[in-house]
Design an enzyme around this catalytic site. Structure first.
Site, PDB file in Angstrom:
ATOM      1  CG  HIS A  11      40.952  36.525  35.542  1.00 28.58           C
ATOM      2  ND1 HIS A  11      40.253  37.711  35.400  1.00 28.58           N
ATOM      3  CD2 HIS A  11      40.296  35.615  34.782  1.00 28.58           C
ATOM      4  CE1 HIS A  11      39.214  37.525  34.608  1.00 28.58           C
ATOM      5  NE2 HIS A  11      39.227  36.262  34.220  1.00 28.58           N
ATOM      6  CG  HIS A  53      37.437  38.800  28.350  1.00 26.96           C
ATOM      7  ND1 HIS A  53      36.275  39.555  28.285  1.00 26.96           N
ATOM      8  CD2 HIS A  53      37.124  37.693  29.080  1.00 26.96           C
ATOM      9  CE1 HIS A  53      35.314  38.930  28.938  1.00 26.96           C
ATOM     10  NE2 HIS A  53      35.795  37.800  29.434  1.00 26.96           N
TER      11      HIS A  53
END
Length: 265
Positions: A11, A53
């Site tokens: 991730h 992100h």
């Protein structure tokens, strides 16, 4: 476990060990044996896809403001590593902790050797709307990844919480697999239905905790399931009991080590 083990994805490159979305993190995850890596993409003001992100820069850099309001050159001046504890304890190569563009990530994965899976999440809402997916598909075509073949060294899957974004991908690159990310259960999904354009379900670990049979229901309906972000032993045990197809984790080595020690059932 019966059957093949789930795929393990790092991730944001493996954000537990090294600063997220840095080349250092991605290279370590690959060296540790991750089957694939995950990244988030946003468009800069001058149209470049970058791996960041958050909508704003504050958390993961020494910059301020929105990613979408900055040019690539402006973002490349920022420090994207010092915030992470590893920056104080590890000798990180300067070129491996600067802002990472999607193009550089794809080039690095291609040159690294060996097959690797790349999960790309397009972030919405975005001031650029459908341009995010359009630019992404253009890049996939440029690298020969929009029409995947079994022996391709990189296998790309596109993910989003936005069903409309997945429809765009299905229209522009129908051969590219897509994941519908879930932090709630929309109508119908609990019975195994996914929106048009989605081929894989992507429930978050909080959702799996509250709906422990969701993964099994999705798989029974014929869908694959990738669960995010699985970082702790109790969560991993919960997820493995549902036999997911993929596990997305900030700690890919932890997951891989646990999988090696899971007894067959």
């Amino acid at each position: 476990m019966n059957g093949p083990r789930p795929l393990v994805f790092a991730h944001r490159g493996g954000a537990g060990a090294l600063p997220e979305h840095t080349l250092a993190a991605y290279l370590r995850a690959l060296d540790e044996g991750a089957d694939g890596v995950e990244c988030d993409v946003r468009l800069t003001r001058d149209g470049h896809l970058v791996c960041v992100h958050d909508r704003r820069l504050d958390r993961t850099s020494n910059g301020r403001g929105r990613v979408s309001a900055k040019t690539l050159a402006e973002l490349e001046e920022l420090d994207f590593a010092s915030w992470h504890p590893a920056a104080a304890t590890e000798a990180l190569q300067a070129d491996h902790v600067r802002l990472l563009t999607l193009e550089r990530l794809i080039s690095t994965l291609r040159d690294h050797g060996g097959p690797v899976r790349l999960l790309i999440e397009t972030k919405h809402p975005s001031r650029y709307g459908a341009e995010v997916e359009r630019r992404l598909v253009e890049m996939l075509h440029r690298y020969g990844l929009a029409k995947p073949k079994p022996n391709d060294p990189i296998q790309v899957t596109v993910m989003s919480f936005a069903a409309l974004a997945l429809r765009r991908i299905r229209r522009m690159a129908p051969d590219v697999p897509t994941v519908y990310l879930l932090d709630i259960v929309p109508p119908g999904v609990g019975r195994g239905r996914l929106p048009f354009g989605a081929r894989i379900a992507g429930p978050g670990i909080s959702l799996v905790r509250s709906r422990p049979q969701l993964v099994s229901a999705l798989r029974a309906a014929g869908h694959q399931a990738y669960v995010w972000t699985v970082n702790e032993a109790p969560d991993l045990d919960l997820v493995l009991a549902q036999r997911p197809d993929g596990i997305i984790s900030d700690r890919p080595k932890f997951v891989l080590d646990r999988l090696e020690n899971v007894p067959p059932v």
